[in-house]
Design an enzyme around this catalytic site. Structure first.
Site: not given
Ligand code: CO
Length: 216
Positions: A42, A44, A46, A98, A101
Site C-alpha cells: 500500500c 500508506d 506508515r 496492512h 487501511c
Molecule cells: Co493502506
C-alpha cells in the site's frame, strides 16, 4: 530551513554514514541490482517496504498503490511485475496489506472521495465476493480488518493469474507468491499462510487463508 532542505541534509548524512561503514556499497549497487523480492504494498506512508523488513537498498523491488491492488488492466503494476519476474528474476512476490487501511475503509463506507473511488471499486468487488464472510459480525472495525486480509489473499490470486506469472511457472521458473499483512499498532508482519509456487498451490492456499480469516 525549508522542508526540502531538510530532506537533502538527511540524505547527505545517510549516504555519508553508509560510505563510512561500507565504502563499496554505492559503487557495487550502481553496477547492478539483484533483488530477490518483489513487494506489492500500500502507498500508506506508515508501511515503508525496506524498513519494516530490514532490507538495504538493492534488496527489494517495490510497487505500491492505494490498497495494494493488482488490477489486470493496470499496466503500471503489470510492467513492474513483468520486469521483476522476467528480467530481475525475483524469487518471491509478496503482496503486503496492512490493518486499518484507509483505502479499504473508504471502499467499505462507500463515501465519495473523487477519482480514487474508481480505483477502490475493485476493493468493493472483493467485498461483494466475500459478503457472507464480512456479514459475520456487526462491527465496522472488524470488517475493515477482515477485508484488509481478504484483499491481500485476492490480490495474490490476481498475481498468480497474470500471464507473466503463468508463463514463468510454465517454463519452470522458481517463483513463490506470498500474502502478508502488517499491523500499524505493533509494527509486526503476519503471514496469511499463502506460500504458492504453482497455480493449483495458490488456489489451495487461498481457500485455506479465506477460511482462516472467516474464523477470526
Ligand atoms: Co493502506
Amino acid at each position: 530551513m525549508s522542508s526540502i532542505r531538510l530532506l537533502l541534509d538527511n540524505n547527505r548524512a545517510w549516504a555519508e554514514a553508509i560510505r563510512a561503514k561500507h565504502p563499496d556499497f554505492f559503487p557495487r549497487l550502481a553496477a547492478q541490482q539483484a533483488p530477490r523480492y518483489l513487494w506489492i504494498g500500500c502507498s500508506d506512508s506508515r508501511v515503508p517496504a525496506n524498513e519494516i523488513v530490514g532490507l538495504d537498498p538493492g534488496e527489494v523491488f517495490v510497487h505500491r498503490n492505494v490498497a495494494n491492488q493488482v488490477v489486470h488492466t493496470d499496466f503500471n503494476c503489470l510492467a513492474v511485475l513483468q520486469f521483476a519476474v522476467d528480467v530481475l528474476k525475483v524469487e518471491h512476490v509478496i503482496v503486503v496489506g496492512h490493518y486499518r487501511c484507509g483505502g479499504i475503509r473508504a471502499a467499505l463506507e462507500d463515501s465519495a472521495h473523487g477519482l480514487i473511488d474508481n480505483w477502490l471499486r475493485h476493493v468493493q468487488d472483493i467485498a461483494v465476493r466475500h459478503a457472507a464472510l464480512l456479514g459475520g459480525r456487526d462491527d465496522a472495525g472488524w470488517r475493515v480488518d477482515r477485508l484488509c486480509e481478504l484483499n491481500v489473499a485476492d490480490q495474490v490470486l490476481h498475481v498468480a493469474r497474470t500471464t507473466i506469472v503463468e508463463e514463468a511457472w510454465r517454463r519452470g521458473q522458481k517463483l513463490t507468491l506470498h500474502g502478508l499483512i502488517y499491523g500499524l499498532e505493533d509494527g509486526v508482519l503476519r503471514d496469511l499462510g499463502i506460500e504458492a509456487d504453482s497455480g493449483t498451490g495458490v488456489r489451495a492456499d487461498y481457500a485455506r487463508a479465506v477460511e482462516a480469516i472467516g474464523r477470526r
